[in-house]
Design an enzyme around this catalytic site. Structure first.
Site, PDB file in Angstrom:
ATOM      1  N   ARG A  80      -0.798 -11.713  -1.139  1.00  0.00           N
ATOM      2  CA  ARG A  80      -0.847 -11.970  -2.590  1.00  0.00           C
ATOM      3  C   ARG A  80      -0.575 -13.442  -2.908  1.00  0.00           C
ATOM      4  O   ARG A  80       0.099 -13.771  -3.881  1.00  0.00           O
ATOM      5  CB  ARG A  80       0.189 -11.120  -3.344  1.00  0.00           C
ATOM      6  CG  ARG A  80       0.008  -9.654  -3.215  1.00  0.00           C
ATOM      7  CD  ARG A  80      -1.259  -9.188  -3.942  1.00  0.00           C
ATOM      8  NE  ARG A  80      -1.213  -7.759  -4.141  1.00  0.00           N
ATOM      9  CZ  ARG A  80      -1.573  -6.882  -3.216  1.00  0.00           C
ATOM     10  NH1 ARG A  80      -2.046  -7.304  -2.049  1.00  0.00           N
ATOM     11  NH2 ARG A  80      -1.508  -5.594  -3.459  1.00  0.00           N
ATOM     12  N   SER A 138       1.469  -3.239  -9.369  1.00  0.00           N
ATOM     13  CA  SER A 138       2.765  -3.464  -8.711  1.00  0.00           C
ATOM     14  C   SER A 138       3.483  -4.613  -9.404  1.00  0.00           C
ATOM     15  O   SER A 138       2.904  -5.692  -9.550  1.00  0.00           O
ATOM     16  CB  SER A 138       2.561  -3.854  -7.250  1.00  0.00           C
ATOM     17  OG  SER A 138       1.948  -2.815  -6.555  1.00  0.00           O
ATOM     18  N   GLU A 157       5.769  -9.916  -8.336  1.00  0.00           N
ATOM     19  CA  GLU A 157       4.413 -10.384  -8.057  1.00  0.00           C
ATOM     20  C   GLU A 157       3.831 -10.905  -9.378  1.00  0.00           C
ATOM     21  O   GLU A 157       2.938 -11.747  -9.400  1.00  0.00           O
ATOM     22  CB  GLU A 157       3.594  -9.183  -7.551  1.00  0.00           C
ATOM     23  CG  GLU A 157       2.199  -9.518  -7.151  1.00  0.00           C
ATOM     24  CD  GLU A 157       1.368  -8.284  -6.816  1.00  0.00           C
ATOM     25  OE1 GLU A 157       1.898  -7.299  -6.280  1.00  0.00           O
ATOM     26  OE2 GLU A 157       0.171  -8.315  -7.114  1.00  0.00           O
TER      27      GLU A 157
HETATM   28  N1  EPU Z   1       7.030   4.640  -1.586  1.00  0.00           N
HETATM   29  C1  EPU Z   1       8.122   5.381  -1.958  1.00  0.00           C
HETATM   30  N2  EPU Z   1       8.365   5.534  -3.286  1.00  0.00           N
HETATM   31  C2  EPU Z   1       7.556   5.008  -4.243  1.00  0.00           C
HETATM   32  C3  EPU Z   1       6.437   4.257  -3.845  1.00  0.00           C
HETATM   33  C4  EPU Z   1       6.191   4.073  -2.512  1.00  0.00           C
HETATM   34  O1  EPU Z   1       8.903   5.864  -1.133  1.00  0.00           O
HETATM   35  O2  EPU Z   1       7.843   5.204  -5.431  1.00  0.00           O
HETATM   36  C5  EPU Z   1       6.739   4.471  -0.134  1.00  0.00           C
HETATM   37  C6  EPU Z   1       5.592   5.398   0.269  1.00  0.00           C
HETATM   38  O3  EPU Z   1       6.150   6.493   0.936  1.00  0.00           O
HETATM   39  C7  EPU Z   1       4.737   4.608   1.209  1.00  0.00           C
HETATM   40  C8  EPU Z   1       5.196   3.170   1.039  1.00  0.00           C
HETATM   41  O4  EPU Z   1       6.294   3.166   0.119  1.00  0.00           O
HETATM   42  O5  EPU Z   1       4.983   4.959   2.534  1.00  0.00           O
HETATM   43  C9  EPU Z   1       4.072   2.305   0.513  1.00  0.00           C
HETATM   44  O6  EPU Z   1       3.583   2.835  -0.731  1.00  0.00           O
HETATM   45  P1  EPU Z   1       2.051   2.734  -1.176  1.00  0.00           P
HETATM   46  O7  EPU Z   1       1.165   3.102  -0.071  1.00  0.00           O
HETATM   47  O8  EPU Z   1       1.910   3.455  -2.469  1.00  0.00           O
HETATM   48  O9  EPU Z   1       1.791   1.209  -1.437  1.00  0.00           O
HETATM   49  P2  EPU Z   1       2.715   0.015  -1.909  1.00  0.00           P
HETATM   50  O10 EPU Z   1       3.063  -0.773  -0.731  1.00  0.00           O
HETATM   51  O11 EPU Z   1       3.841   0.487  -2.760  1.00  0.00           O
HETATM   52  C10 EPU Z   1       0.714  -1.617  -2.191  1.00  0.00           C
HETATM   53  C11 EPU Z   1       0.145  -2.582  -3.197  1.00  0.00           C
HETATM   54  C12 EPU Z   1      -0.672  -1.873  -4.271  1.00  0.00           C
HETATM   55  C13 EPU Z   1      -1.776  -1.126  -3.576  1.00  0.00           C
HETATM   56  C14 EPU Z   1      -1.140  -0.139  -2.581  1.00  0.00           C
HETATM   57  C15 EPU Z   1      -2.166   0.587  -1.764  1.00  0.00           C
HETATM   58  C16 EPU Z   1       1.673  -4.445  -3.291  1.00  0.00           C
HETATM   59  C17 EPU Z   1       2.711  -5.155  -4.062  1.00  0.00           C
HETATM   60  N3  EPU Z   1       1.220  -3.313  -3.825  1.00  0.00           N
HETATM   61  O12 EPU Z   1       1.659  -0.817  -2.824  1.00  0.00           O
HETATM   62  O13 EPU Z   1      -1.274  -2.891  -5.069  1.00  0.00           O
HETATM   63  O14 EPU Z   1      -2.581  -0.421  -4.506  1.00  0.00           O
HETATM   64  O15 EPU Z   1      -0.325  -0.871  -1.632  1.00  0.00           O
HETATM   65  O16 EPU Z   1      -2.755  -0.312  -0.893  1.00  0.00           O
HETATM   66  O17 EPU Z   1       1.284  -4.903  -2.240  1.00  0.00           O
HETATM   67  C18 EPU Z   1      -1.009  -4.208  -7.031  1.00  0.00           C
HETATM   68  O18 EPU Z   1      -0.920  -5.189  -6.307  1.00  0.00           O
HETATM   69  O19 EPU Z   1      -0.931  -4.319  -8.288  1.00  0.00           O
HETATM   70  C19 EPU Z   1      -1.154  -2.877  -6.441  1.00  0.00           C
HETATM   71  C20 EPU Z   1      -1.140  -1.772  -7.172  1.00  0.00           C
END
Ligand code: EPU
Length: 596
Positions: free
Chosen positions: A164, A238, A336
């Site tokens: 990012r 996010s 972010e």
């Molecule tokens: N998790 C939790 N609780 C939550 C959310 C997540 O325990 O409330 C755990 C999940 O179990 C999972 C891990 O955290 O194993 C990662 O969660 P997720 O796959 O939903 O993705 P993220 O890392 O939270 C990132 C991006 C999103 C993108 C998703 C899918 C960033 C800051 N965010 O989120 O991007 O859609 O991966 O690839 O990198 C954005 O940038 O605006 C955005 C939505």
């Protein structure tokens, strides 16, 4: 080209919290942008470039010019049977580009279906989701250089894409404007990036490799199940980044506390990637609300505007999340989202001269005073603006100063000069270097001195626990830190040329004896000046004393001035404060000065 004044931007941001700009301009193409760059509105103001406002949080009116590109068009250049370049205008909607590629049988971007925003932002923000990042596909970026008013093309490697992150958010912010982005893609109707667990599962359930269209549909379904519907609920996706922390710190500081959490490999050497959503969720904050702002119950990394949130509600909730996660897990989350906040908050961390007040062993009335305002640590300040925390000078009392105000983050340090009372605390910045090397800006002489004094930090293979510093030499021209203009001012500390700094309508000038007329010009029209003043009588070769300080203030005419860097001979706070002219105050440790 259109230019509007006092523009309400609320509908142009996805958070849907109240947002205003002094000036707003849109341009249609490169010629139009060139024309715009010659207008007084552009020349005389700071600019903020927005796309579809999906990563902005307005906390105050933006007092400069907000720019928006309407450069359109998507074209393809076929390289061979497999490879194709797709070139899109910065003002195209990202989702339209993804859709266009899929319907033209072009693969690569499908995992990033449904990301709000525009093509320009895909390069600036290096958007990504479900195992793919725009930067991996970007071949080159055509930009308008606002300084030379020429077109420049950056190749992928020049864009310094990170998680990012890109050059456009850092060094090039406030200088380059993205006009067109070229992506290197493949002719294929089958998806081939199925590494991300939910997509792997999807392919397994189908029992075959899904098409790019099927992956895009699945990604949109996944997003809809986790993220708020942008048509109904305001958010910025996010709110925080997933923290990527120094592996050494993680192994040595976090794990020994007995804390278990999921960890992922990072693309960066020596780092480990953690899940921000998991941390917020397990800190028990899902569904937590402040005013109209809520930690989104289906994805804790998102802050949602449930209807009537103010920017302040969102910022307060973000602050509470950062503090709670830090207390429970020792990890500092970083937004972010970009904060648009031209207000300035200055905290006086230390207002004393090099020996501090009381002086060791002294029994004068000031040193014996019980008044907390007569306890002066060595001089330094913390400046908070645009969501950043900037430390000016790292005094030997930094540790105590940071603990006193609960400081857990610094984005940047500005150093005025190399004297020990201004740099002696640098080793204490270790907690602020956990994610990235801490940038330090200063003049070449101070930088040279630091490399010698702190040689253990600048070796090729330093001891693992040393502060990780990114030392940057700056001349007397203004420079930018993430789009914030910082103007160095040269003053003479006896015979030593040193720096003061101006940020917006605020300036900090310490250890001054004289200043040239040219440099004085940079200190005109200030809202607040903090100025050093050593004592009342007995001229000093390197510092202003009270009559000299008052004469300079009279000449510069800031609206408010605060005296700092005082020795015990300046006297007790109560007595000196009562004899100062209107508009001049005697700063004290812990004092908070705000500039709106
Ligand atoms: N998790 C939790 N609780 C939550 C959310 C997540 O325990 O409330 C755990 C999940 O179990 C999972 C891990 O955290 O194993 C990662 O969660 P997720 O796959 O939903 O993705 P993220 O890392 O939270 C990132 C991006 C999103 C993108 C998703 C899918 C960033 C800051 N965010 O989120 O991007 O859609 O991966 O690839 O990198 C954005 O940038 O605006 C955005 C939505």
């Amino acid at each position: 080209m259109t230019i509007e004044y006092n523009k309400d931007l609320t509908a142009l941001t996805t958070f849907k919290v109240s947002a205003q700009a002094a000036i707003y301009a849109e341009y249609e193409d490169e010629k139009d942008l060139l024309k715009l760059s010659r207008t007084p509105e552009f020349i005389n103001n700071e600019f903020l470039h927005i796309g579809s406002g999906s990563n902005l949080l307005f906390l105050s009116t933006f007092n400069g010019i907000v720019l928006h590109s309407r450069i359109k068009g998507i074209q393809k250049y076929v390289k061979d049977r497999e490879n194709v370049f797709v070139i899109a205008g910065a003002g195209e909607k990202w989702t339209d580009l993804v859709d266009w590629c899929i319907s033209h049988g072009i693969a690569g971007l499908e995992n990033m279906a449904g990301i709000p925003g525009e093509v320009g932002a895909s390069a600036v923000q290096n958007v990504g989701a479900y195992g793919a990042e725009a930067g991996d596909f970007i071949h080159s970026v055509v930009c308008f250089d606002t300084e030379s008013r020429k077109t420049v093309t950056l190749k992928q490697a020049d864009c310094r894409f990170g998680y990012r992150d890109s050059i456009f958010k850092n060094k090039a912010k406030g200088k380059l404007i993205v006009m067109q982005v070229s992506y290197r893609l493949r002719y294929d109707t089958r998806a081939n990036n199925l590494e991300y667990a939910p997509l792997k599962k999807f392919a397994e359930t189908l029992g075959r490799i899904p098409s790019t269209r099927e992956v895009a549909d699945e990604v949109i379904r996944l997003r809809d199940s986790k993220l708020p519907n942008p048509a109904l609920i305001g958010s910025a996706g996010s709110f925080f980044k997933n923290p990527e922390v120094n592996k050494y710190f993680f192994e040595q500081e976090i794990k020994p506390r007995g804390i278990e959490m999921p960890e992922y490999p990072s693309d960066q050497e020596g780092k480990v990637k953690l899940s921000g959503g998991w941390l917020i969720d397990h800190a028990g904050l899902k569904g937590y609300k402040i005013g109209g702002a809520e930690v989104w119950p289906k994805q804790a990394l998102v802050i949602a505007n449930t209807g009537n949130a103010t920017g302040e509600d969102v910022a307060q909730l973000a602050d509470l999340i950062i503090k709670t996660v830090k207390i429970k897990y020792g990890i500092e989350l970083r937004p972010e989202v970009n904060y648009i906040d031209s207000r300035i908050k200055v905290t006086v961390l230390g207002s004393g001269t090099s020996k501090g007040v009381p002086e060791i062993g002294c029994t004068c009335p000031t040193c014996m005073s019980e008044d907390p305002k007569d306890k002066r640590l060595r001089a330094s300040i913390l400046v908070e603006t645009h969501g950043m925390k900037i430390l000016i000078d790292a005094s030997p009392d930094l540790r105590q100063q940071a603990l006193r105000i609960g400081l857990s983050q610094i984005d940047t340090i500005l150093l005025t000069h190399q004297h020990y009372d201004h740099v002696g605390g640098i080793d204490d910045v270790r907690p602020f270097c956990i994610e990235n090397d801490l940038p330090i800006y200063t003049n070449p002489q101070t930088a040279k001195d630091l490399r010698r004094r702190l040689d253990y930090c600048f070796r090729e293979h330093p001891y693992p626990g040393v502060p990780k510093l990114d030392l940057q030499e700056v001349g007397l021209h203004p420079f930018m830190i993430k789009g914030l203009k910082i103007e160095p001012i040269e003053v003479m500390h006896g015979s030593l040329p040193i720096y003061g700094y101006r940020i917006g309508d605020f300036a900090y000038i310490t250890d001054i004896k004289t200043i040239s007329d040219e440099e004085k010009e940079k200190l005109k029209n200030l809202e607040v000046l903090i100025l050093s003043c050593l004592r009342v009588t007995h001229e000093h070769f390197a510092h202003l004393i009270l009559p000299e300080a008052l004469a300079l203030i009279e000449e510069l005419k800031p609206k408010r001035c605060y005296l700092t860097h005082a020795c015990h001979n300046l006297g007790k706070h109560e007595e000196i404060a009562s004899i100062l002219p209107p508009g001049v105050e005697f700063a004290y440790d812990g004092e908070v000065i705000t500039i709106n």
